[in-house]
Motif scaffolding. Structure first.
Motif: not given
Length: 196
Positions: A67-69, A84-91, A95-101, A117-123
């Motif tokens: 579950p995404t939650e 930094y959670l919003p960055m992972f939500w955006a990724l 990744q799954v090509a969902w526009e808004t939800m 990708r997220g951990l690399r961006r934080l690094r």
């Protein structure tokens, strides 16, 4: 080794983002996670198994999804700060090509990709030193002290030590891995691959 050291050196900049968390612990978890693809996959697969559920498919088969939650629970393993959670939500949306939800569930491959990708961006966000192959000294028969000024210690591995060096003529800064042949218990054929 260079990136791990650089993140640790910049811990003061990062500390304000951790809001009470242990910065050294975060850096260590990040370094371990990104140190090898095998280690990373093993960690992510374990977390996926822990938080996943079975989902019936149209063909009567069962698919394992998370579950995404539960994504914040996965990120809690590395103690990623909540901001930094919003960055992972955006990724995830990307990744799954969902526009808004956000999608209701995440598959293992999707989880692996977005967390990597997220951990690399934080690094990269907190690492000022970027290491490339051009910074490493190729195998050289001459004595290292004759061509380079030895700098500070970077790390130690199974085969030897890693130090910063500066070329005596060009003043170009590099990283050198020194391997003592007398200490090797490894076949000589495997040493050149360690230098790559």
């Amino acid at each position: 080794l260079v990136r791990v050291q650089a993140v640790t050196d910049n811990a003061g900049d990062f500390q304000e983002h951790l809001t009470g968390q242990n910065c050294a612990d975060f850096v260590l978890r990040l370094a371990v996670a990104l140190s090898s693809p095998e280690a990373f996959s093993k960690i992510v697969e374990g977390l996926f198994q822990r938080f996943s559920k079975e989902l019936p498919c149209a063909a009567g088969e069962i698919e394992l999804v998370m579950p995404t939650e539960r994504l914040p629970d996965v990120l809690a393993h590395w103690r990623v700060p909540e901001q930094y959670l919003p960055m992972f939500w955006a990724l995830l949306r990307q990744q799954v090509a969902w526009e808004t939800m956000l999608p209701p569930n995440i598959r293992l491959q999707e989880l692996r990709t977005i967390v990597l990708r997220g951990l690399r961006r934080l690094r990269d966000k907190f690492c000022l030193h970027k290491a490339g192959k051009d910074q490493f000294i190729p195998q050289n028969p001459r004595r290292i002290e004759d061509e380079y000024h030895l700098g500070s210690f970077c790390g130690k591995g199974n085969f030897g030590t890693v130090t910063w060096v500066t070329h005596r003529v060009t003043a170009r800064k590099r990283v050198a891995k020194q391997i003592m042949k007398s200490d090797l218990e490894t076949p000589a054929e495997e040493v050149p691959s360690e230098l790559d």
